[in-house]
Design a protein around this motif. Structure first.
Motif, short mmCIF file in Angstrom:
data_model
loop_
_atom_site.label_atom_id
_atom_site.label_comp_id
_atom_site.label_asym_id
_atom_site.label_seq_id
_atom_site.Cartn_x
_atom_site.Cartn_y
_atom_site.Cartn_z
N PHE A 109 -7.04 1.40 16.51
CA PHE A 109 -8.44 0.97 16.46
C PHE A 109 -9.13 1.55 15.23
N LEU A 110 -8.90 2.84 14.95
CA LEU A 110 -9.53 3.49 13.79
C LEU A 110 -8.99 2.93 12.48
N VAL A 111 -7.70 2.60 12.46
CA VAL A 111 -7.15 1.96 11.26
C VAL A 111 -7.87 0.65 10.98
N GLY A 112 -8.05 -0.16 12.02
CA GLY A 112 -8.78 -1.42 11.85
C GLY A 112 -10.20 -1.20 11.40
N LEU A 113 -10.85 -0.17 11.92
CA LEU A 113 -12.23 0.13 11.54
C LEU A 113 -12.33 0.44 10.05
N ALA A 114 -11.32 1.08 9.50
CA ALA A 114 -11.35 1.48 8.09
C ALA A 114 -11.02 0.35 7.13
N VAL A 115 -10.30 -0.67 7.61
CA VAL A 115 -9.81 -1.72 6.72
C VAL A 115 -10.92 -2.40 5.92
N PRO A 116 -12.04 -2.87 6.54
CA PRO A 116 -13.05 -3.58 5.74
C PRO A 116 -13.67 -2.73 4.64
N PHE A 117 -13.73 -1.42 4.83
CA PHE A 117 -14.31 -0.56 3.81
C PHE A 117 -13.42 -0.52 2.57
N PHE A 118 -12.15 -0.81 2.74
CA PHE A 118 -11.24 -0.91 1.59
C PHE A 118 -11.18 -2.34 1.06
N SER A 119 -10.87 -3.28 1.95
CA SER A 119 -10.60 -4.64 1.50
C SER A 119 -11.85 -5.38 1.06
N THR A 120 -12.93 -5.32 1.85
CA THR A 120 -14.15 -6.04 1.49
C THR A 120 -14.79 -5.46 0.25
N ALA A 121 -14.82 -4.12 0.16
CA ALA A 121 -15.39 -3.49 -1.03
C ALA A 121 -14.57 -3.85 -2.27
N SER A 122 -13.24 -3.88 -2.14
CA SER A 122 -12.39 -4.23 -3.28
C SER A 122 -12.61 -5.66 -3.73
N MET A 123 -12.62 -6.60 -2.79
CA MET A 123 -12.81 -8.00 -3.12
C MET A 123 -14.17 -8.23 -3.78
N THR A 124 -15.21 -7.59 -3.23
CA THR A 124 -16.55 -7.78 -3.78
C THR A 124 -16.65 -7.23 -5.19
N LEU A 125 -16.05 -6.08 -5.43
CA LEU A 125 -16.07 -5.50 -6.78
C LEU A 125 -15.42 -6.44 -7.80
N ILE A 126 -14.29 -7.01 -7.44
CA ILE A 126 -13.61 -7.93 -8.35
C ILE A 126 -14.46 -9.17 -8.59
N GLN A 127 -15.04 -9.71 -7.51
CA GLN A 127 -15.87 -10.91 -7.64
C GLN A 127 -17.10 -10.65 -8.50
N GLU A 128 -17.63 -9.43 -8.43
CA GLU A 128 -18.84 -9.11 -9.18
C GLU A 128 -18.58 -8.77 -10.64
#
Length: 483
Positions: free
Chosen positions: A335-354
């Motif tokens: 559960f905690l692994v899943g909780l951490a995933v968006p903070f890595f993946s979403t932040a990474s994708m947004t940085l590249i898009q920006e």
């Protein structure tokens, strides 16, 4: 001379985004059913690290190879059509395997071939999807749209394992064979792919036009993409970090179902399927909550800070998984692994898009897909065979400790320092996004990139053991076949 995009998000952007996400969600439902069913079948049928390694190789390596060209195609052609063609190809392949299984045959080569073709389709689809999101979404709304998309995917990941587990268990018991349980799931994937394609057809998306440059060839575009990444200090650093995370955390996490069956196995296939279902639901609940948090409470979080801290958290949680004394604790750590995933993946994708121009985003996301798709099977080639010799618990603990060491080196290395220095420069800019390139390559316009404290404060705020993936979603993409 850098070309400037002449396309802008449509005025009625919200309708386009809703249609796009709806189509991807419906398609994702069927794809995830197949993903769970196939890997559960292989886990329960063979209980072998070698088989899981081959599944990872055939499931992800073709994506890396095709992504070399998929990123260029996404920058040269209509991204909507690329997604449709890739989705249709995957559906046809799945239908062919379902028909083969109906004859009573279940050769491993056919399953691995299907995984390979689905992976190749993802090599075309993933960069097109990632590059299409900023094309139809205004820059100020990117982080929220990515967070919402992550939450939708996570919600699907919460519902689909339960559906997959019920379908798999019921049909296997009724037919007396786990092979027969795959057939109805494959047919559902074909239907959902057709619905997803139909919804996507209503989204108006134009090709990204490149003004100021003469038409160039594929090889020229590919070389230009390589040079762009090679001279972009932040992108280089981020891709290295992606590779570290996928080798040391995502690859070992794919052994957790095998550990669950071996260490906490009940000897009853129905109960083992139930435990595998709970494992995926625990991960998905955490990821859904994480996506909601980053889309709301942490919408203006320091992007690089979130990436670095979550990387350390992944290492800590990998150690926790290895030391789990029972299934309850094991599920809690997932559960905690899943909780951490968006903070890595979403932040990474947004940085590249920006930070990357729209006309280059297809190629850049293609390189991201290559790194992810190569790192995953590379990690499994090492860890999978070892899992037949060494306890999986030991491998998880070792991978977690290595994550702390190698991510720390990546941050403190000269390349890491240059990346954080670029972050400070961008923070000081007056609300405009610029690319962190060594040769000052221009970035896409948008809102201020770093709205929180500098990277050092963000990294320091996480305690040594508290810092942590699909990845459309980086880590989720590796656990699930599509965006």
């Amino acid at each position: 001379m850098h070309a400037t995009p002449t396309t802008t998000p449509p005025t009625r952007w919200l309708r386009s985004v809703i249609m796009f996400m709806s189509g991807q969600t419906v398609s994702l439902f069927g794809s995830m059913l197949v993903q769970y069913a196939v890997f559960w079948y292989l886990t329960l049928e063979f209980k072998s690290g070698w088989i899981m390694t081959l599944a990872a190789v055939f499931g992800f390596l073709p994506q890396a190879i095709v992504s070399v060209f998929g990123g260029v195609w996404a920058d040269r052609h209509n991204r909507k059509y690329l997604i449709i063609v890739a989705d249709a190809s995957i559906a046809v392949t799945t239908l062919a395997l379902a028909i083969l299984l109906m004859t009573g045959e279940a050769p491993l080569w056919a399953i691995f071939l299907t995984l390979a073709i689905r992976s190749a389709g993802a090599g075309v689809q993933t960069p097109a999807v990632s590059a299409m999101i900023p094309q139809i979404t205004p820059a100020p709304h990117l982080i929220r749209v990515n967070g919402i998309l992550q939450s939708i995917n996570s919600a699907m990941a919460l519902l689909v394992p339960a559906a997959a587990g019920a379908l798999f268990a019921i049909t296997a018991q009724a037919a007396g064979s786990s092979t027969a349980a795959l057939v109805p799931i494959f047919f559902i994937d074909v239907v959902t792919a057709a619905i997803g394609i139909g919804l996507l057809a209503f989204v108006r998306v134009s090709r990204v036009e490149r003004s100021g440059d003469a038409e160039t060839g594929y090889l020229t575009d590919l070389v230009d993409g390589v040079k762009y990444v090679a001279t972009h200090s932040f992108l280089r650093w981020l891709l290295v970090l992606f590779a570290i995370v996928f080798i040391l955390t995502v690859a070992p996490s794919n052994l957790t179902p095998l550990m669950l069956v071996r260490t906490f196995g009940t000897g009853n296939e129905s109960l083992d399927i139930a435990n595998l279902t709970i494992l995926e639901i625990a991960f998905s609940v955490g990821m859904m909550l994480g996506g909601i948090l980053i889309a709301t409470v942490f919408a203006k979080v320091n992007r690089i800070g979130a990436i670095v801290v979550s990387s350390f958290v992944f290492g800590a949680l990998s150690i926790g998984l290895g030391f789990s004394p029972n299934t309850i604790v094991f599920f809690a750590f997932m559960f905690l692994v899943g909780l951490a995933v968006p903070f890595f993946s979403t932040a990474s994708m947004t940085l590249i898009q920006e930070t990357v121009e729209p006309e280059r985003q297809g190629r850049v996301f293609g390189f991201v897909s290559i790194v992810m798709a190569v790192a995953m099977p590379f990690g499994m080639v090492i860890l999978g065979p070892l899992a037949d010799i060494v306890a999986i618990e030991t491998l998880l603990v070792a991978a977690g400790l290595l994550t702390f060491v190698i991510v720390g080196i990546a941050i403190l290395s000269p390349a890491g320092r240059r990346a954080t220095a670029a972050a400070k420069i961008m923070t000081a800019n007056s609300g405009t996004t610029t690319a962190a390139s060594d040769d000052s390559a221009p970035g896409a316009g948008g809102e201020g990139l770093f709205d929180a404290a500098p990277i050092q404060n963000a990294a320091a705020s996480g305690s040594a053991g508290a810092a942590s993936a699909s990845m459309a979603d980086s880590i989720n993409e590796m656990r699930d076949p599509k965006e």
